[in-house]
Design a protein around this motif. Sequence first.
Motif, PDB file in Angstrom:
ATOM      1  N   ALA A   1      -8.325  16.791 -58.505  1.00 30.61           N
ATOM      2  CA  ALA A   1      -6.215  17.443 -58.529  1.00 30.61           C
ATOM      3  C   ALA A   1      -5.957  18.648 -58.176  1.00 30.61           C
ATOM      4  N   MET A   2      -6.755  19.235 -59.179  1.00 26.06           N
ATOM      5  CA  MET A   2      -6.832  20.834 -59.298  1.00 26.06           C
ATOM      6  C   MET A   2      -7.176  21.395 -57.558  1.00 26.06           C
ATOM      7  N   GLY A   3      -7.393  20.659 -56.263  1.00 20.40           N
ATOM      8  CA  GLY A   3      -7.920  20.893 -55.068  1.00 20.40           C
ATOM      9  C   GLY A   3      -9.443  22.019 -55.112  1.00 20.40           C
ATOM     10  N   ALA A   4      -9.899  21.561 -56.099  1.00 23.11           N
ATOM     11  CA  ALA A   4     -11.783  21.754 -56.146  1.00 23.11           C
ATOM     12  C   ALA A   4     -12.284  21.184 -55.455  1.00 23.11           C
ATOM     13  N   THR A   5     -13.100  21.881 -54.796  1.00 22.68           N
ATOM     14  CA  THR A   5     -14.031  21.182 -53.859  1.00 22.68           C
ATOM     15  C   THR A   5     -15.234  21.114 -55.209  1.00 22.68           C
ATOM     16  N   VAL A   6     -16.048  19.362 -54.170  1.00 24.13           N
ATOM     17  CA  VAL A   6     -16.914  19.249 -54.678  1.00 24.13           C
ATOM     18  C   VAL A   6     -18.292  19.198 -53.729  1.00 24.13           C
ATOM     19  N   GLU A   7     -18.663  19.548 -54.291  1.00 21.93           N
ATOM     20  CA  GLU A   7     -20.151  19.302 -52.721  1.00 21.93           C
ATOM     21  C   GLU A   7     -21.831  19.106 -53.503  1.00 21.93           C
ATOM     22  N   ILE A   8     -22.369  18.432 -53.136  1.00 19.66           N
ATOM     23  CA  ILE A   8     -23.708  17.619 -53.295  1.00 19.66           C
ATOM     24  C   ILE A   8     -24.750  18.957 -52.638  1.00 19.66           C
ATOM     25  N   PRO A   9     -25.577  19.197 -52.916  1.00 15.89           N
ATOM     26  CA  PRO A   9     -26.843  19.022 -52.375  1.00 15.89           C
ATOM     27  C   PRO A   9     -27.508  17.699 -51.470  1.00 15.89           C
ATOM     28  N   THR A  10     -27.766  17.816 -50.468  1.00 15.64           N
ATOM     29  CA  THR A  10     -28.412  15.837 -50.059  1.00 15.64           C
ATOM     30  C   THR A  10     -29.372  15.730 -50.865  1.00 15.64           C
ATOM     31  N   GLY A  11     -30.646  16.445 -51.229  1.00 16.94           N
ATOM     32  CA  GLY A  11     -31.777  16.157 -52.309  1.00 16.94           C
ATOM     33  C   GLY A  11     -31.448  15.175 -52.997  1.00 16.94           C
ATOM     34  N   VAL A  12     -30.299  15.708 -53.922  1.00 20.31           N
ATOM     35  CA  VAL A  12     -29.782  15.138 -55.223  1.00 20.31           C
ATOM     36  C   VAL A  12     -29.664  13.966 -54.327  1.00 20.31           C
ATOM     37  N   VAL A  13     -28.850  13.153 -53.516  1.00 23.67           N
ATOM     38  CA  VAL A  13     -28.463  12.320 -52.475  1.00 23.67           C
ATOM     39  C   VAL A  13     -29.853  11.166 -53.027  1.00 23.67           C
ATOM     40  N   ALA A  14     -30.735  12.211 -51.509  1.00 19.18           N
ATOM     41  CA  ALA A  14     -31.603  11.172 -52.420  1.00 19.18           C
ATOM     42  C   ALA A  14     -32.479  10.603 -53.107  1.00 19.18           C
ATOM     43  N   GLN A  15     -32.405  11.691 -54.399  1.00 21.74           N
ATOM     44  CA  GLN A  15     -33.233  11.094 -55.813  1.00 21.74           C
ATOM     45  C   GLN A  15     -32.767  10.125 -56.261  1.00 21.74           C
ATOM     46  N   VAL A  16     -30.923   9.781 -55.718  1.00 20.61           N
ATOM     47  CA  VAL A  16     -29.854   8.534 -56.430  1.00 20.61           C
ATOM     48  C   VAL A  16     -30.818   7.220 -55.658  1.00 20.61           C
ATOM     49  N   TRP A  17     -29.976   7.683 -54.691  1.00 17.37           N
ATOM     50  CA  TRP A  17     -29.839   6.713 -53.293  1.00 17.37           C
ATOM     51  C   TRP A  17     -31.125   5.355 -53.292  1.00 17.37           C
ATOM     52  N   ARG A  18     -30.100   3.942 -53.238  1.00 17.44           N
ATOM     53  CA  ARG A  18     -31.604   3.108 -53.181  1.00 17.44           C
ATOM     54  C   ARG A  18     -31.338   2.352 -52.405  1.00 17.44           C
TER      55      ARG A  18
ATOM     56  N   ASP B   1     -13.425  12.367 -48.357  1.00 16.20           N
ATOM     57  CA  ASP B   1     -12.623  13.916 -47.621  1.00 16.20           C
ATOM     58  C   ASP B   1     -12.766  14.961 -48.190  1.00 16.20           C
ATOM     59  N   HIS B   2     -12.847  14.466 -50.086  1.00 18.39           N
ATOM     60  CA  HIS B   2     -12.700  16.085 -50.622  1.00 18.39           C
ATOM     61  C   HIS B   2     -14.511  16.261 -50.890  1.00 18.39           C
ATOM     62  N   VAL B   3     -15.318  15.474 -50.892  1.00 17.96           N
ATOM     63  CA  VAL B   3     -16.238  15.394 -51.579  1.00 17.96           C
ATOM     64  C   VAL B   3     -17.332  16.053 -50.308  1.00 17.96           C
ATOM     65  N   THR B   4     -18.293  16.990 -50.668  1.00 18.21           N
ATOM     66  CA  THR B   4     -19.233  18.136 -49.005  1.00 18.21           C
ATOM     67  C   THR B   4     -19.991  18.129 -49.714  1.00 18.21           C
ATOM     68  N   LEU B   5     -21.490  17.447 -48.813  1.00 16.23           N
ATOM     69  CA  LEU B   5     -22.735  17.429 -48.389  1.00 16.23           C
ATOM     70  C   LEU B   5     -23.243  18.480 -48.393  1.00 16.23           C
ATOM     71  N   VAL B   6     -24.407  18.659 -48.803  1.00 16.28           N
ATOM     72  CA  VAL B   6     -24.908  20.857 -48.408  1.00 16.28           C
ATOM     73  C   VAL B   6     -26.533  20.116 -47.906  1.00 16.28           C
ATOM     74  N   GLU B   7     -27.071  20.466 -46.895  1.00 20.66           N
ATOM     75  CA  GLU B   7     -27.845  20.550 -46.496  1.00 20.66           C
ATOM     76  C   GLU B   7     -29.130  21.692 -46.644  1.00 20.66           C
TER      77      GLU B   7
END
Length: 125
Positions: A31-48, A62-68
Amino acid sequence: MTDGLCLDAGALIGVERADARVVHLLHRAHAMGATVEIPTGVVAQVWRGGRQARLARFLRADHVTLVELDADTARAVGVMCGRSGVSDVVDGHVALHARRRRLSVLTSDPDDISAFDPTLSIIAI
């Protein structure tokens, strides 16, 4: 909140479980227009795979950015691990990315993240 949020594995687990505090903080950031960024290693830790529809939807938002993790960043994370005495490369990437981008870290393990950089803005969940 700083310029946005950088999420660790605990935060993504909170997304998948629809944790009220995590959902509230993410809605507020959006709502505040802040970015939400997630290193892709984090995704690997939780993705099953399988039944992670809520998480999959969130990661596609659209407001989520994955970071390599590129080669230069990998070396910088390695240096951070060496200096801090902490071997968790994924948490190191979260801490380094948050520092570089002036993001608050949304985490269930504030001690782990602050071991890399005690000056980070940390939001414990």
